[in-house]
Design an enzyme around this catalytic site. Structure first.
Site, short mmCIF file in Angstrom:
data_model
loop_
_atom_site.label_atom_id
_atom_site.label_comp_id
_atom_site.label_asym_id
_atom_site.label_seq_id
_atom_site.Cartn_x
_atom_site.Cartn_y
_atom_site.Cartn_z
N SER A 1 6.08 -0.20 -5.04
CA SER A 1 5.62 1.12 -4.62
C SER A 1 6.30 2.24 -5.40
O SER A 1 5.87 3.39 -5.33
CB SER A 1 5.90 1.32 -3.13
OG SER A 1 7.30 1.39 -2.91
N CYS B 1 -3.81 -0.41 5.62
CA CYS B 1 -3.56 -0.55 4.18
C CYS B 1 -2.97 -1.92 3.87
O CYS B 1 -3.39 -2.59 2.93
CB CYS B 1 -2.62 0.56 3.71
SG CYS B 1 -2.28 0.53 1.93
N CYS C 1 1.16 8.24 3.08
CA CYS C 1 1.11 8.64 1.67
C CYS C 1 0.10 9.73 1.36
O CYS C 1 0.33 10.56 0.49
CB CYS C 1 0.88 7.41 0.80
SG CYS C 1 -0.71 6.58 1.04
#
Length: 377
Positions: free
Chosen positions: A24, A116, A213
């Site tokens: 990430s 997600c 995010c």
């Protein structure tokens, strides 16, 4: 002579074991990649571009934004293993962002990070890892994978303050067979940062991301209004008897349990949002005791226990109905393979449709699965 089992559970040398690391750009996944690379594994780093990080929705420092892609690539260059950036923008929009917006408009409080993991990282990315002929995929999540008598099990992290099991309850048994979580046993985040410093990683002091995010500064309503223009229609704030106490500027600005910002001061007792009626455009408020819930209906259950959900019948478990609180005692009553009712032994405040209810072994750390809260009684 039989080859010994390596640290990822394979009977071959690390050099012959390919592992795709989901990077990430943060310190956790960077340490996982660096650690496995140092141990001699054939590491391939992969970072997902989940949305246009130049768009207004993006936030500097948020997961998978432009800065994070740069940081992940830099770590791979520093350590000397290949790194790829995959454009999953359309998949993320369809599988996560659109549902997030629609759920909020329906009066729910969604958890997009779970979707997600379920629909993008542990589905599409995992398949990409298989296409790359990887033996497994590793992530920086704080959760433990242990092998029991019936195969791989999911367990909460060694550090309860960093445990991410709430966000990974929908991991299937098949996915769990392929996944690895090298940081799950760590007893503190400081251990991880110490490793980052040891490896000389540029992200060693990078702060943790706190927000979803694609939601800048936690402002959900602003994101919904951008995704669904005109969605924030005004309406009435009413009490449980239907008496109008004031007006609001859109149901999407309110969540179950909210007290501040209601704009109806001057009343003797504090009032809380106890329900949202999207059809009537009503924000319903009441006293704090009305927030207490004991019965929680669930659907889309993912069961990770050894026997089937229905086979075990009614059972005592521990559950989390929000990520920030420890598990509490409850009774699980299955209705079908994917539906159940959970009865909390002690009432919990602010249980909201759209949130997850995650199941735990009451006598240990094992995650038994979980489901989605879909309406209140």
């Amino acid at each position: 002579m039989e080859q010994p089992i390596n640290s990822l559970g394979f009977a071959k040398s690390p050099a012959d074991t390919r592992v795709v690391v989901a990077m990430s750009g943060g310190v956790d996944s960077s340490v996982v990649a660096a650690k496995l690379h140092e141990e001699g594994y054939d590491v391939v780093g992969v970072t997902l571009q989940l949305y246009d990080h130049g768009a207004a929705l993006a936030k500097k420092g948020a997961c998978c934004a432009g800065r994070d892609i740069h940081d992940a690539r830099r770590v791979a260059e520093e350590m000397g293993f290949p790194h790829y950036v995959l454009d999953y923008e359309n998949k993320f929009q369809e599988a996560v962002i659109d549902e997030f917006a629609d759920s909020y408009l329906a009066g729910a409080t969604p958890v997009p990070c779970i979707r997600c993991n379920e629909r993008v990282k542990f589905k599409d990315l995992l398949e990409t890892a298989r296409d790359l002929d990887a033996d497994c995929m590793a992530t920086g999540h704080y959760i433990q994978r242990m092998v029991g008598d019936s195969g791989p099990e999911l367990h909460s992290a060694g550090d309860p303050t960093k445990d991410q099991s709430y966000f990974l309850f929908s991991t299937t048994k098949e996915q769990l067979d392929y996944l690895r979580f090298p940081l799950g046993h760590h007893t503190s985040k400081e251990q991880t940062r110490a490793l980052a410093a040891k490896y000389g990683l540029s992200v060693a002091d990078k702060p943790d991301s706190q927000d979803i995010c694609f939601v800048p500064n936690g402002n959900y309503a602003a994101v919904i209004e951008k995704l669904r223009p005109g969605a924030a229609e005004p309406g009435d704030i009413v009490d449980v008897d239907g008496n109008v106490l004031g007006q609001h500027r859109g149901v999407i600005h309110y969540t179950i349990g909210q007290r501040r910002g209601l704009g109806i001061g001057g009343l003797a007792d504090p009032l809380y949002v106890v329900r949202l009626d999207v059809d009537k455009k009503h924000v319903i408020v009441g006293s704090k005791d009305l927030l207490a819930t004991r019965k929680v209906p669930l659907r889309e259950i993912n069961w990770l226990g050894d026997d089937g959900l229905l086979a075990g019948g009614e059972r005592t478990i521990a559950v989390k109905v929000r990520s920030t609180k420890p598990p509490i005692d409850a009774i699980l009553r299955p209705i079908s393979d994917t539906e159940a009712e959970v009865e909390l032994l002690v009432a919990e405040e602010g249980v909201s449709p759209g949130q997850a209810c995650v199941f735990y072994d009451p006598d240990g750390t094992r995650v038994l699965g979980g489901g989605w809260i879909w309406r209140g009684y």
